[in-house]
Design a protein around this motif. Structure first.
Motif, PDB file in Angstrom:
ATOM      1  N   SER A 103      12.883   6.824  -6.617  1.00 58.50           N
ATOM      2  CA  SER A 103      11.779   7.312  -5.782  1.00 58.50           C
ATOM      3  C   SER A 103      12.214   7.575  -4.345  1.00 58.50           C
ATOM      4  CB  SER A 103      10.634   6.300  -5.783  1.00 58.50           C
ATOM      5  OG  SER A 103      11.015   5.125  -5.071  1.00 58.50           O
ATOM      6  N   LYS A 104      13.389   7.068  -3.991  1.00 59.50           N
ATOM      7  CA  LYS A 104      13.888   7.156  -2.616  1.00 59.50           C
ATOM      8  C   LYS A 104      12.948   6.448  -1.643  1.00 59.50           C
ATOM      9  CE  LYS A 104      16.668  11.125  -3.479  1.00 59.50           C
ATOM     10  NZ  LYS A 104      16.624  12.465  -3.860  1.00 59.50           N
ATOM     11  N   ILE A 105      12.315   5.394  -2.161  1.00 56.30           N
ATOM     12  CA  ILE A 105      11.438   4.548  -1.341  1.00 56.30           C
ATOM     13  C   ILE A 105      11.989   3.126  -1.434  1.00 56.30           C
ATOM     14  CG2 ILE A 105       9.077   3.732  -0.949  1.00 56.30           C
ATOM     15  CD1 ILE A 105       8.106   6.229  -2.484  1.00 56.30           C
ATOM     16  N   PRO A 106      12.937   2.786  -0.573  1.00 54.80           N
ATOM     17  CA  PRO A 106      13.584   1.477  -0.674  1.00 54.80           C
ATOM     18  C   PRO A 106      12.631   0.306  -0.454  1.00 54.80           C
ATOM     19  CG  PRO A 106      14.308   2.638   1.298  1.00 54.80           C
ATOM     20  CD  PRO A 106      13.473   3.598   0.508  1.00 54.80           C
ATOM     21  N   GLU A 107      11.502   0.548   0.190  1.00 49.21           N
ATOM     22  CA  GLU A 107      10.545  -0.526   0.443  1.00 49.21           C
ATOM     23  C   GLU A 107       9.462  -0.626  -0.636  1.00 49.21           C
ATOM     24  OE1 GLU A 107       9.037   3.175   2.494  1.00 49.21           O
ATOM     25  OE2 GLU A 107      10.979   2.229   2.275  1.00 49.21           O
ATOM     26  N   PHE A 108       9.608   0.131  -1.733  1.00 49.66           N
ATOM     27  CA  PHE A 108       8.628   0.094  -2.820  1.00 49.66           C
ATOM     28  C   PHE A 108       8.435  -1.336  -3.317  1.00 49.66           C
ATOM     29  CE2 PHE A 108       7.771   0.241  -7.431  1.00 49.66           C
ATOM     30  CZ  PHE A 108       6.533   0.877  -7.402  1.00 49.66           C
ATOM     31  N   ALA A 109       7.218  -1.843  -3.226  1.00 55.49           N
ATOM     32  CA  ALA A 109       6.826  -3.183  -3.675  1.00 55.49           C
ATOM     33  C   ALA A 109       7.609  -4.302  -2.980  1.00 55.49           C
ATOM     34  CB  ALA A 109       6.943  -3.310  -5.195  1.00 55.49           C
ATOM     35  N   ALA A 110       8.180  -4.002  -1.821  1.00 65.71           N
ATOM     36  CA  ALA A 110       9.008  -4.991  -1.117  1.00 65.71           C
ATOM     37  C   ALA A 110       8.197  -6.181  -0.621  1.00 65.71           C
ATOM     38  CB  ALA A 110       9.740  -4.328   0.043  1.00 65.71           C
ATOM     39  N   ASN A 111       6.968  -5.962  -0.194  1.00 62.28           N
ATOM     40  CA  ASN A 111       6.150  -7.087   0.270  1.00 62.28           C
ATOM     41  C   ASN A 111       5.816  -8.032  -0.883  1.00 62.28           C
ATOM     42  OD1 ASN A 111       5.873  -6.394   3.098  1.00 62.28           O
ATOM     43  ND2 ASN A 111       4.637  -4.676   2.388  1.00 62.28           N
ATOM     44  N   ILE A 112       5.519  -7.458  -2.040  1.00 58.92           N
ATOM     45  CA  ILE A 112       5.261  -8.287  -3.228  1.00 58.92           C
ATOM     46  C   ILE A 112       6.474  -9.155  -3.505  1.00 58.92           C
ATOM     47  CG2 ILE A 112       4.840  -8.278  -5.715  1.00 58.92           C
ATOM     48  CD1 ILE A 112       3.436  -5.533  -5.318  1.00 58.92           C
ATOM     49  N   GLU A 113       7.630  -8.520  -3.554  1.00 61.84           N
ATOM     50  CA  GLU A 113       8.854  -9.250  -3.860  1.00 61.84           C
ATOM     51  C   GLU A 113       9.139 -10.329  -2.820  1.00 61.84           C
ATOM     52  OE1 GLU A 113      13.305  -8.446  -5.513  1.00 61.84           O
ATOM     53  OE2 GLU A 113      12.469  -6.913  -4.185  1.00 61.84           O
ATOM     54  N   THR A 114       8.962 -10.017  -1.560  1.00 62.69           N
ATOM     55  CA  THR A 114       9.203 -10.986  -0.495  1.00 62.69           C
ATOM     56  C   THR A 114       8.322 -12.218  -0.658  1.00 62.69           C
ATOM     57  OG1 THR A 114       9.912  -9.285   1.051  1.00 62.69           O
ATOM     58  CG2 THR A 114       9.120 -11.353   2.008  1.00 62.69           C
ATOM     59  N   VAL A 115       7.038 -11.988  -0.914  1.00 61.63           N
ATOM     60  CA  VAL A 115       6.105 -13.115  -1.077  1.00 61.63           C
ATOM     61  C   VAL A 115       6.467 -13.950  -2.296  1.00 61.63           C
ATOM     62  CG1 VAL A 115       3.702 -13.727  -1.578  1.00 61.63           C
ATOM     63  CG2 VAL A 115       4.234 -12.031   0.191  1.00 61.63           C
ATOM     64  N   LEU A 116       6.779 -13.304  -3.395  1.00 58.19           N
ATOM     65  CA  LEU A 116       7.080 -14.062  -4.617  1.00 58.19           C
ATOM     66  C   LEU A 116       8.417 -14.778  -4.544  1.00 58.19           C
ATOM     67  CD1 LEU A 116       5.672 -11.733  -7.394  1.00 58.19           C
ATOM     68  CD2 LEU A 116       4.628 -13.746  -6.325  1.00 58.19           C
ATOM     69  N   ARG A 117       9.391 -14.192  -3.887  1.00 60.20           N
ATOM     70  CA  ARG A 117      10.700 -14.849  -3.774  1.00 60.20           C
ATOM     71  C   ARG A 117      10.615 -16.138  -2.962  1.00 60.20           C
ATOM     72  NH1 ARG A 117      13.006 -13.182  -7.980  1.00 60.20           N
ATOM     73  NH2 ARG A 117      13.296 -10.947  -8.102  1.00 60.20           N
ATOM     74  N   GLY A 118       9.544 -16.330  -2.227  1.00 66.51           N
ATOM     75  CA  GLY A 118       9.344 -17.571  -1.489  1.00 66.51           C
ATOM     76  C   GLY A 118       8.791 -18.706  -2.335  1.00 66.51           C
ATOM     77  N   GLN A 119       8.585 -18.457  -3.597  1.00 64.82           N
ATOM     78  CA  GLN A 119       8.002 -19.448  -4.502  1.00 64.82           C
ATOM     79  C   GLN A 119       9.097 -20.091  -5.351  1.00 64.82           C
ATOM     80  OE1 GLN A 119       4.870 -17.659  -6.765  1.00 64.82           O
ATOM     81  NE2 GLN A 119       4.449 -19.481  -7.940  1.00 64.82           N
TER      82      GLN A 119
END
Length: 143
Positions: A103-119
């Motif tokens: 998609s050439k959107i490197p930030e696609f779903a990045a906030n979701i991933e950031t929040v979940l990786r903190g768990q």
């Protein structure tokens, strides 16, 4: 510093948004019918007739997660109250890097991933959910 009351208030507002009819329908489709096993299946489902629903679901959860990333909502309270986001990401996670690249959107779903990786234990939880979704999809196909 976000207070517990501030976090709770924003989480309740996010919950109200989830009740909107089209978003509710899109979330139902995503959790019930978006079950890709390969990148090609993910691209077909995400780019098919339900592309608007796909974008709506991912956009909603990424927006909600951004409130955590930027400190408006307490991360632990958010993760406790929004377990559906874990299930949503479980379906995307195997393809996330390819989806970002294509998609050439490197930030696609990045906030979701950031929040979940903190768990703690998130990788195991995602794997369990993926296995459950795979079995459910197989059982829908019948013998």
């Amino acid at each position: 510093m976000t207070t517990p009351v501030d976090s709770a208030t924003l989480i309740l507002k996010l919950f109200e948004l989830r009740r909107e009819a089209v978003l509710r329908e899109a979330r139902g489709w995503f959790l019930r019918d978006f079950n890709p096993q390969t990148l090609e299946e993910a691209l077909t489902l995400a780019g098919g007739p339900r592309n608007d629903w796909f974008r709506m679901v991912i956009g909603y959860w990424d927006m909600a997660a951004s409130f955590v990333v930027y400190g408006a909502i307490d991360p632990d309270m958010f993760r406790t109250a929004n377990t559906e986001m874990v299930a949503t990401f479980a379906k995307l996670e195997p393809f996330i890097n390819d989806l970002r690249r294509i998609s050439k959107i490197p930030e696609f779903a990045a906030n979701i991933e950031t929040v979940l990786r903190g768990q703690d234990g998130i990788d195991e939880r995602l794997a369990v959910l993926r296995d459950q979704f795979r079995k459910l999809a197989i059982s829908k196909q019948g013998p």
